[in-house]
Every structure is written in C-alpha cells, then in structure tokens.
Design a protein around this motif. Structure first.
Motif, PDB file in Angstrom:
ATOM      1  N   GLU A  36     -92.646  32.334 -69.297  1.00 26.41           N
ATOM      2  CA  GLU A  36     -93.699  32.792 -70.194  1.00 26.41           C
ATOM      3  C   GLU A  36     -94.743  33.588 -69.429  1.00 26.41           C
ATOM      4  O   GLU A  36     -95.400  34.443 -69.984  1.00 26.41           O
ATOM      5  CB  GLU A  36     -94.342  31.600 -70.891  1.00 26.41           C
ATOM      6  N   LYS A  37     -94.902  33.273 -68.153  1.00 25.28           N
ATOM      7  CA  LYS A  37     -95.864  33.988 -67.317  1.00 25.28           C
ATOM      8  C   LYS A  37     -95.220  34.219 -65.961  1.00 25.28           C
ATOM      9  O   LYS A  37     -94.145  33.728 -65.671  1.00 25.28           O
ATOM     10  CB  LYS A  37     -97.149  33.174 -67.166  1.00 25.28           C
ATOM     11  N   GLY A  38     -95.946  34.984 -65.123  1.00 26.67           N
ATOM     12  CA  GLY A  38     -95.460  35.160 -63.771  1.00 26.67           C
ATOM     13  C   GLY A  38     -94.869  36.510 -63.479  1.00 26.67           C
ATOM     14  O   GLY A  38     -94.749  36.899 -62.326  1.00 26.67           O
ATOM     15  N   SER A  39     -94.470  37.263 -64.510  1.00 30.29           N
ATOM     16  CA  SER A  39     -93.916  38.583 -64.271  1.00 30.29           C
ATOM     17  C   SER A  39     -94.077  39.447 -65.518  1.00 30.29           C
ATOM     18  O   SER A  39     -94.179  38.936 -66.635  1.00 30.29           O
ATOM     19  CB  SER A  39     -92.434  38.492 -63.894  1.00 30.29           C
ATOM     20  N   ILE A  40     -94.092  40.752 -65.311  1.00 31.55           N
ATOM     21  CA  ILE A  40     -94.027  41.704 -66.408  1.00 31.55           C
ATOM     22  C   ILE A  40     -93.061  42.808 -66.002  1.00 31.55           C
ATOM     23  O   ILE A  40     -92.863  43.073 -64.817  1.00 31.55           O
ATOM     24  CB  ILE A  40     -95.396  42.330 -66.760  1.00 31.55           C
ATOM     25  N   PHE A  58    -100.018  48.563 -59.498  1.00 32.32           N
ATOM     26  CA  PHE A  58     -99.305  47.300 -59.614  1.00 32.32           C
ATOM     27  C   PHE A  58     -99.288  46.452 -58.339  1.00 32.32           C
ATOM     28  O   PHE A  58     -99.286  45.219 -58.427  1.00 32.32           O
ATOM     29  CB  PHE A  58     -97.887  47.541 -60.127  1.00 32.32           C
ATOM     30  N   GLU A  59     -99.250  47.075 -57.186  1.00 31.81           N
ATOM     31  CA  GLU A  59     -99.307  46.262 -55.969  1.00 31.81           C
ATOM     32  C   GLU A  59    -100.649  45.537 -55.846  1.00 31.81           C
ATOM     33  O   GLU A  59    -100.674  44.329 -55.586  1.00 31.81           O
ATOM     34  CB  GLU A  59     -99.010  47.128 -54.742  1.00 31.81           C
ATOM     35  N   VAL A  67     -99.005  37.943 -60.431  1.00 29.13           N
ATOM     36  CA  VAL A  67     -97.987  38.342 -61.403  1.00 29.13           C
ATOM     37  C   VAL A  67     -97.092  39.407 -60.777  1.00 29.13           C
ATOM     38  O   VAL A  67     -97.575  40.438 -60.296  1.00 29.13           O
ATOM     39  CB  VAL A  67     -98.640  38.901 -62.686  1.00 29.13           C
ATOM     40  N   LYS A  68     -95.794  39.171 -60.786  1.00 26.88           N
ATOM     41  CA  LYS A  68     -94.857  40.124 -60.224  1.00 26.88           C
ATOM     42  C   LYS A  68     -94.545  41.204 -61.245  1.00 26.88           C
ATOM     43  O   LYS A  68     -94.448  40.938 -62.444  1.00 26.88           O
ATOM     44  CB  LYS A  68     -93.562  39.415 -59.807  1.00 26.88           C
ATOM     45  N   VAL A  69     -94.372  42.429 -60.773  1.00 31.54           N
ATOM     46  CA  VAL A  69     -94.056  43.552 -61.658  1.00 31.54           C
ATOM     47  C   VAL A  69     -92.646  44.042 -61.372  1.00 31.54           C
ATOM     48  O   VAL A  69     -92.295  44.352 -60.231  1.00 31.54           O
ATOM     49  CB  VAL A  69     -95.061  44.705 -61.479  1.00 31.54           C
ATOM     50  N   LEU A  70     -91.840  44.085 -62.411  1.00 33.51           N
ATOM     51  CA  LEU A  70     -90.496  44.649 -62.342  1.00 33.51           C
ATOM     52  C   LEU A  70     -90.541  46.041 -62.968  1.00 33.51           C
ATOM     53  O   LEU A  70     -91.347  46.298 -63.861  1.00 33.51           O
ATOM     54  CB  LEU A  70     -89.504  43.750 -63.077  1.00 33.51           C
TER      55      LEU A  70
END
Length: 354
Positions: A36-40, A58-59, A67-70
């Motif tokens: 639910e959280k932790g990445s987008i 994003f970095e 929050v990690k970005v893909l």
C-alpha cells in the motif's frame, strides 16, 4: 526417514532458489507494486529526460521520504494509459503529462481529482486544474540551420513561405500547436485562435505539405536535424538547444511564435499508491527542485518565488517569461482540446494518410 529428510531438504532447496530469484529481480517490500505504501511507479518518457527527472526530483524525494520510485516510459502513450485505467489494470501512480496529453486524459475521464488547496505560490494559478498540478513550462520553437537559412525565421508566416525560404521542413506529427501555428501564419491573432477554424488550418497546411516531413517522435526529428536532413521547422526547444550545443549542425531558434505548454503531474484513476504519488507532487514544488529542473533542462519553474529570484539574463532564454513573449506566442488551450481532441486527432490522421 529418508523420505522425510528428502522432502525437508527439497523444501529448503526450493526456498533458497526462491530467495535467490527474489534478490535477483529486486522484489522487495519497498519496491513491489503490491504494498500500500513504500513505492510509486512514475510514467515518463525515458532517455536523458528521465535521467534529469530522476536526479532532480525522485532521488531527493526517495532519500527524504523512503519511498522508492519505479520508472515506466509510457508517459506519452495516452491510449495505453487510458485503457489501463478503464480496465482497472493501472500499474502506474504518477504521470508526467504536457497540456495536450492532459487534455486527452481529461476527455477520457481517467484522472483522479487532486486536492490543491494546500498548494500555492504559482506564477500562473490558472495553470492549476482539478486534476493536475503544473511542474514547469516548456516550449516548442521555430528553428533553422543558419548555413541554409541565413536570415532566420521571424514568424510562423516565414515557416510557410516556401518560395522565399526553401528547404525541407520538419515537425513531430501531432496536431496541437501545428494547427494553431498554421492559423497564425494565415493571419489569425493568437487571442482569436479558439475555437480553431480547422478547415482554414488544414488548407494552410496543404501549402507546405510537399516540403514537410512529419516525424513519429521527438527523437526521430532530432536525429534528422542532426544529420542535416531538415533545414528548418518547429520542435521542442530543449532538443533544439541540445543539437546546437553538440555542434552537429549550426542551429538557431527564435522566441517569436513560441508555443508554450505546461508540464503537469497527474494521478490516474486506479493508482495503487495515491498518497505517495501526491507527496511526490508536493515535493516537485520545492524551490530547490524547481530550480534544479530549470538548470538541468532549461524549463521555466511554476513557482513565482523561484521566477522572481532570477535575473533578467536568465529569464531572457526561458519559455513563458515576459522577456521571451512575442505577439505570436500562445499556450495550448487545454479545455478546447479536451472537448475536441479526439475528433481533431482523427481528422489529422486522415489528412496525413491521404
């Protein structure tokens, strides 16, 4: 006993293999789409642009928030993203959309409304919509090869004057901006562009059709210019500057007749990590982030405070400032294109295929 030990050992070996696969694929709690959280997942455009966005937005965002970005390069594939939303199979959380794409998303009804009450300080508050937040302004400009067009271009009318200024024209084959430019070349004032007189615009485009190549992408146009196949045309300013800086061809451009477009961040319906996507939008409005993207790509910040902090020299080469405005400068009308874009795009495609 042997069977029991074999089963136990087999399970251990399977677990070890699965663990190795997980590590190899980078499937962790903070990077997968199931949390639910932790990445987008951000839908952009790949290439050097993605490198710039990653470094400037994003970095730092990931470092501050955890929050990690893909990354997904389908930002310009409007049809794909619309279909994903409508089929409840959305895999991205944040989309980088220029005015023309925003209009198509709005028309399709696939954007999540954004609460912008706490977001303020914009140089142009009218650029904020119910579904989008302006990140920066960029432009597409008239350009030319200085060796082949020594007098340069001073207007859209010059681009359409094939007798006085010969040479192969080049543009990306999308109608927004080009139809408006054709009308300006035919004498229409920017303030009177909308609603677009499509019959008049296409008739004007007919006059340069044999002298113009309409490319599938910005990259294709950029390559053709760099290889000397295109003499003059209309294109993304950042790419024009990149070609000029490389020295591949002696390229120049003008601010007269520049077409302004606001780059917006939007959240699609069906986004799995909407709260974190909204936080990324908030982060994009930090003054230091705004200035970083300006320094990296030459785009104009949307925050008034950042713009006000620039000197006249810096503002004199940025889209959307008073210093670069001309009587032919205009911005794409998002609302008009949202209502009419689908029909116009079909007519445009039919015209190109005729």
């Amino acid at each position: 006993m042997r069977t029991s030990l074999g089963v136990t050992g087999g399970r251990r070996r399977v677990s070890a293999v699965l663990a190795a696969v997980v590590v190899a694929l980078g499937i962790t709690a903070c990077s997968g789409g199931g949390d639910e959280k932790g990445s987008i997942t951000y839908a952009g455009f790949g290439g050097t642009y993605q490198d710039a966005v990653k470094a400037t937005l994003f970095e730092p965002y990931s470092k501050e928030t955890g929050v990690k970005v893909l990354y997904d390069s389908s930002g310009s594939d409007v049809a794909k993203l619309v279909q994903m939303s409508k089929s409840n199979s959305m895999t991205v959380d944040l989309i980088d959309a220029e005015d023309s794409s925003l209009a198509q998303f709005m028309a399709a009804g696939v954007l999540q409304p954004i609460d912008t009450k706490s977001l303020n300080g914009f140089a142009d508050p009218s650029a904020v919509t119910e579904y989008s937040v302006p990140w920066y302004t960029f432009s597409r400009n008239l350009f030319w090869n200085k060796d082949k067009v020594p007098g340069g271009l001073q207007s859209w009318a010059d681009l359409f004057d094939t007798k006085r200024i010969p040479g192969k024209r080049g543009m990306v084959g999308l109608p927004w901006g080009i139809l408006e430019g054709a009308l300006i070349a035919d004498g229409v004032k920017p303030a009177q562009l909308y609603p677009l007189d499509l019959n008049r615009a296409f008739a004007k485009l007919d006059t340069i059709r044999g002298d113009t190549v309409f490319f599938k992408s910005n990259g294709d146009l950029q390559n053709a210019i760099s290889q000397g196949e295109i003499t003059l045309g209309y294109g993304n300013l950042a790419r024009i500057k990149s070609i000029a800086k490389s020295g591949a061809v002696p390229l120049d451009y003008t601010w007269k007749g520049a077409v302004l477009s606001v780059q917006q961040l939007v959240i699609p319906k069906g986004a799995q990590h909407e709260p974190d996507a909204y936080k990324a939008i908030e982060y994009s409005l930090k003054p230091e982030v705004q200035k970083a993207i300006m320094d990296r790509l030459g785009y104009t910040p949307s925050l008034k405070s950042v713009l006000d902090g620039l000197d006249a020299e810096a503002r004199a080469d940025l889209p959307g400032t008073q210093e670069t405005a001309s009587d032919e400068t205009f911005r794409i009308d998002v609302n008009w294109w949202a209502k009419n874009g689908a029909d116009v795009l079909k007519r445009w495609q039919d015209w190109q295929n005729a």
